[in-house]
Design a protein around this motif. Sequence first.
Motif, PDB file in Angstrom:
ATOM      1  N   SER A 163      -3.056  -8.179   3.530  1.00  0.00           N
ATOM      2  CA  SER A 163      -1.925  -7.476   2.926  1.00  0.00           C
ATOM      3  C   SER A 163      -2.198  -7.119   1.469  1.00  0.00           C
ATOM      4  O   SER A 163      -1.757  -6.069   0.982  1.00  0.00           O
ATOM      5  N   ARG A 164      -2.939  -7.976   0.769  1.00  0.00           N
ATOM      6  CA  ARG A 164      -3.276  -7.666  -0.623  1.00  0.00           C
ATOM      7  C   ARG A 164      -4.150  -6.426  -0.709  1.00  0.00           C
ATOM      8  O   ARG A 164      -3.954  -5.557  -1.572  1.00  0.00           O
ATOM      9  N   ILE A 165      -5.121  -6.333   0.188  1.00  0.00           N
ATOM     10  CA  ILE A 165      -5.976  -5.141   0.223  1.00  0.00           C
ATOM     11  C   ILE A 165      -5.127  -3.892   0.478  1.00  0.00           C
ATOM     12  O   ILE A 165      -5.280  -2.860  -0.181  1.00  0.00           O
ATOM     13  N   GLY A 166      -4.224  -4.001   1.454  1.00  0.00           N
ATOM     14  CA  GLY A 166      -3.371  -2.860   1.769  1.00  0.00           C
ATOM     15  C   GLY A 166      -2.452  -2.472   0.630  1.00  0.00           C
ATOM     16  O   GLY A 166      -2.144  -1.294   0.437  1.00  0.00           O
ATOM     17  N   ALA A 167      -2.015  -3.459  -0.147  1.00  0.00           N
ATOM     18  CA  ALA A 167      -1.071  -3.180  -1.236  1.00  0.00           C
ATOM     19  C   ALA A 167      -1.765  -2.687  -2.494  1.00  0.00           C
ATOM     20  O   ALA A 167      -1.174  -1.929  -3.276  1.00  0.00           O
ATOM     21  N   ASN A 168      -3.031  -3.075  -2.722  1.00  0.00           N
ATOM     22  CA  ASN A 168      -3.688  -2.808  -4.002  1.00  0.00           C
ATOM     23  C   ASN A 168      -4.756  -1.731  -3.961  1.00  0.00           C
ATOM     24  O   ASN A 168      -5.249  -1.324  -5.018  1.00  0.00           O
ATOM     25  N   THR A 169      -5.156  -1.266  -2.789  1.00  0.00           N
ATOM     26  CA  THR A 169      -6.186  -0.231  -2.737  1.00  0.00           C
ATOM     27  C   THR A 169      -5.637   1.070  -3.323  1.00  0.00           C
ATOM     28  O   THR A 169      -4.631   1.596  -2.858  1.00  0.00           O
ATOM     29  N   GLU A 170      -6.306   1.587  -4.360  1.00  0.00           N
ATOM     30  CA  GLU A 170      -5.819   2.762  -5.080  1.00  0.00           C
ATOM     31  C   GLU A 170      -6.932   3.775  -5.277  1.00  0.00           C
ATOM     32  O   GLU A 170      -8.121   3.440  -5.280  1.00  0.00           O
ATOM     33  N   PHE A 171      -6.522   5.025  -5.465  1.00  0.00           N
ATOM     34  CA  PHE A 171      -7.416   6.075  -5.940  1.00  0.00           C
ATOM     35  C   PHE A 171      -6.647   6.852  -7.000  1.00  0.00           C
ATOM     36  O   PHE A 171      -5.600   7.430  -6.714  1.00  0.00           O
ATOM     37  N   ASN A 172      -7.159   6.814  -8.225  1.00  0.00           N
ATOM     38  CA  ASN A 172      -6.495   7.501  -9.341  1.00  0.00           C
ATOM     39  C   ASN A 172      -5.036   7.042  -9.450  1.00  0.00           C
ATOM     40  O   ASN A 172      -4.123   7.865  -9.601  1.00  0.00           O
ATOM     41  N   THR A 173      -4.840   5.735  -9.376  1.00  0.00           N
ATOM     42  CA  THR A 173      -3.541   5.039  -9.491  1.00  0.00           C
ATOM     43  C   THR A 173      -2.610   5.279  -8.300  1.00  0.00           C
ATOM     44  O   THR A 173      -1.477   4.792  -8.296  1.00  0.00           O
ATOM     45  N   GLN A 174      -3.050   5.978  -7.271  1.00  0.00           N
ATOM     46  CA  GLN A 174      -2.209   6.226  -6.099  1.00  0.00           C
ATOM     47  C   GLN A 174      -2.515   5.192  -5.017  1.00  0.00           C
ATOM     48  O   GLN A 174      -3.679   5.015  -4.636  1.00  0.00           O
ATOM     49  N   LYS A 175      -1.488   4.521  -4.514  1.00  0.00           N
ATOM     50  CA  LYS A 175      -1.656   3.548  -3.441  1.00  0.00           C
ATOM     51  C   LYS A 175      -2.033   4.279  -2.160  1.00  0.00           C
ATOM     52  O   LYS A 175      -1.410   5.274  -1.788  1.00  0.00           O
ATOM     53  N   ILE A 181      -1.869   8.584   5.388  1.00  0.00           N
ATOM     54  CA  ILE A 181      -2.527   7.333   5.760  1.00  0.00           C
ATOM     55  C   ILE A 181      -1.448   6.316   6.106  1.00  0.00           C
ATOM     56  O   ILE A 181      -0.529   6.080   5.323  1.00  0.00           O
ATOM     57  N   ASN A 182      -1.540   5.740   7.273  1.00  0.00           N
ATOM     58  CA  ASN A 182      -0.534   4.798   7.758  1.00  0.00           C
ATOM     59  C   ASN A 182      -0.598   3.467   7.008  1.00  0.00           C
ATOM     60  O   ASN A 182      -1.598   3.152   6.349  1.00  0.00           O
ATOM     61  N   ASP A 183       0.467   2.700   7.125  1.00  0.00           N
ATOM     62  CA  ASP A 183       0.544   1.369   6.521  1.00  0.00           C
ATOM     63  C   ASP A 183      -0.462   0.449   7.208  1.00  0.00           C
ATOM     64  O   ASP A 183      -0.404   0.222   8.411  1.00  0.00           O
ATOM     65  N   MET A 184      -1.395  -0.072   6.424  1.00  0.00           N
ATOM     66  CA  MET A 184      -2.440  -0.931   6.958  1.00  0.00           C
ATOM     67  C   MET A 184      -2.309  -2.372   6.462  1.00  0.00           C
ATOM     68  O   MET A 184      -3.289  -3.126   6.445  1.00  0.00           O
ATOM     69  N   ARG A 185      -1.095  -2.755   6.078  1.00  0.00           N
ATOM     70  CA  ARG A 185      -0.852  -4.133   5.656  1.00  0.00           C
ATOM     71  C   ARG A 185      -0.519  -5.010   6.865  1.00  0.00           C
ATOM     72  O   ARG A 185      -0.330  -4.515   7.978  1.00  0.00           O
ATOM     73  N   GLY A 186      -0.449  -6.306   6.621  1.00  0.00           N
ATOM     74  CA  GLY A 186      -0.329  -7.269   7.712  1.00  0.00           C
ATOM     75  C   GLY A 186       0.885  -7.086   8.591  1.00  0.00           C
ATOM     76  O   GLY A 186       0.791  -7.170   9.819  1.00  0.00           O
ATOM     77  N   PHE A 187       2.059  -6.831   7.987  1.00  0.00           N
ATOM     78  CA  PHE A 187       3.258  -6.710   8.809  1.00  0.00           C
ATOM     79  C   PHE A 187       3.174  -5.506   9.733  1.00  0.00           C
ATOM     80  O   PHE A 187       3.534  -5.586  10.910  1.00  0.00           O
ATOM     81  N   ALA A 188       2.703  -4.377   9.202  1.00  0.00           N
ATOM     82  CA  ALA A 188       2.586  -3.175  10.025  1.00  0.00           C
ATOM     83  C   ALA A 188       1.574  -3.365  11.153  1.00  0.00           C
ATOM     84  O   ALA A 188       1.720  -2.780  12.231  1.00  0.00           O
ATOM     85  N   LEU A 189       0.559  -4.196  10.903  1.00  0.00           N
ATOM     86  CA  LEU A 189      -0.458  -4.457  11.928  1.00  0.00           C
ATOM     87  C   LEU A 189      -0.022  -5.556  12.895  1.00  0.00           C
ATOM     88  O   LEU A 189      -0.710  -5.815  13.889  1.00  0.00           O
ATOM     89  N   GLY A 190       1.086  -6.217  12.594  1.00  0.00           N
ATOM     90  CA  GLY A 190       1.609  -7.236  13.492  1.00  0.00           C
ATOM     91  C   GLY A 190       1.015  -8.611  13.312  1.00  0.00           C
ATOM     92  O   GLY A 190       1.218  -9.483  14.169  1.00  0.00           O
ATOM     93  N   VAL A 191       0.276  -8.841  12.217  1.00  0.00           N
ATOM     94  CA  VAL A 191      -0.382 -10.140  12.033  1.00  0.00           C
ATOM     95  C   VAL A 191       0.246 -10.957  10.909  1.00  0.00           C
ATOM     96  O   VAL A 191      -0.319 -11.971  10.492  1.00  0.00           O
ATOM     97  N   ALA A 192       1.389 -10.511  10.386  1.00  0.00           N
ATOM     98  CA  ALA A 192       2.150 -11.347   9.452  1.00  0.00           C
ATOM     99  C   ALA A 192       3.087 -12.221  10.276  1.00  0.00           C
ATOM    100  O   ALA A 192       3.786 -11.733  11.159  1.00  0.00           O
ATOM    101  N   GLY A 193       3.077 -13.520   9.995  1.00  0.00           N
ATOM    102  CA  GLY A 193       3.832 -14.465  10.816  1.00  0.00           C
ATOM    103  C   GLY A 193       5.275 -14.609  10.388  1.00  0.00           C
ATOM    104  O   GLY A 193       5.847 -13.745   9.699  1.00  0.00           O
ATOM    105  N   LYS A 194       5.866 -15.705  10.784  1.00  0.00           N
ATOM    106  CA  LYS A 194       7.266 -15.966  10.469  1.00  0.00           C
ATOM    107  C   LYS A 194       7.420 -16.462   9.032  1.00  0.00           C
ATOM    108  O   LYS A 194       6.454 -16.771   8.345  1.00  0.00           O
TER     109      LYS A 194
END
Length: 416
Positions: free
Chosen positions: A122-134, A158-171
């Motif tokens: 999720s950190r990778i998905g939240a912090n990956t930027e190009f020219n300050t754009q997420k 580009i679709n949401d590639m963080r953990g919750f969107a991928l279904g691997v964020a738990g309870k």
Amino acid sequence: MRINHNIAALNTYRQLTVANNAATKAMEKLSSGLRINKAGDDAAGLAISEKMRGQIRGLDQAARNAQDGISLIQTAEGALNETHSILQRMRELAVQAANDTNTEVDRSEIQKEIDQLSQELSRIGANTEFNTQKLLNGTFTGTFHIGANESQNLTLSINDMRGFALGVAGKVSVDLKVTVATGSLAAGTYTIAVDDSSNEYVLLDANGVEMARSTDGKSWSDGSTDPTLAFSFTEAVTRGTIVSDGSNVTGTALVDNLGLQAGTYTVDTTDGYVLDTAGNIVGKWDNTSYKVTDLSGNVTLVQFSADPGVTSFTVGGVDVSSQAAANSAITTINNALEKVSAERSKLGAYQNRLEHTINNLGTASENLTAAESRIRDVDMAREMMEFTRASILSQAAQAMLAQANQLPQGVLQLLR
């Protein structure tokens, strides 16, 4: 014979002026390398040439735009490469946890790595930027202008590639503390186990002696008709441990996650915000109904029943705490891998398309440059020929002007 007007000299002077002008124009073209230096040289040709120049410069900039687009895509795709690696490791751990040679303690250790991997994903998905754009948090939709003219665009989302969107964020794990209603539970740490025969949760002390049991994880008692020990949580506490200080008991409830990424969250009860580990505001805290909404207040991210005083909670990764959960997690992670693969495939297709676009723009720019050159650039050999001709005529005119200026001298012979 007339002396007031030397017609021969005037004619020669006119021809000299014409020759000098022609030589001057030829020198201007030879020194600049251009056939058209001003509108007077070729008015129509100048207009056509300037239009072509606009197209050429537009095509060159469009090629640079397309290359920048490729750089953006490569940044996103490179991050997803690591996302793939994380998911593959999570799948490996899920397969390991699905084997019953592992004890509950073993699975809890596996769960720790799963949780950390989910947080990093999720950190990778939240912090990956190009020219300050997420790029990977689901908010990026970009338009690449890949032509010289209006509306010659290419749009990429580009679709949401963080953990919750991928279904691997738990309870959501919430620590709940309640006062024992009946009797007392000696201070200490107690383990929650499952009685397979009755499908009830059993509370065991350090010696494995049963202290209480529950059918739903909320209401606990010693199991007798008239219990001497009883306490109740507001949410189900079904795994891990329960800690008693002699008067109160604390347990961890697992609540359905409705939109939070893996990680630790703190509740700012003063301002009513929920902060992630980086200090970013991710939602609003409603201490009355105990829920977290997004910043608009419209989307519920998590909701639970709790006594006042909750100041933090955590979100783990996909559950591998039991054989059945780990077995199910394998399919969940497989689905996440397929989503990431599909997104990387899409990005690769766009990159290949943009590479062909750059080639086409380069060819178009080259051909237009050649066309513009034929209109505006001077033919050096031909212009040199014109300059030589004008130079010779100028020198001849100068010589003839000198001769023409001598003609009136003949009048003096008549005065002798």
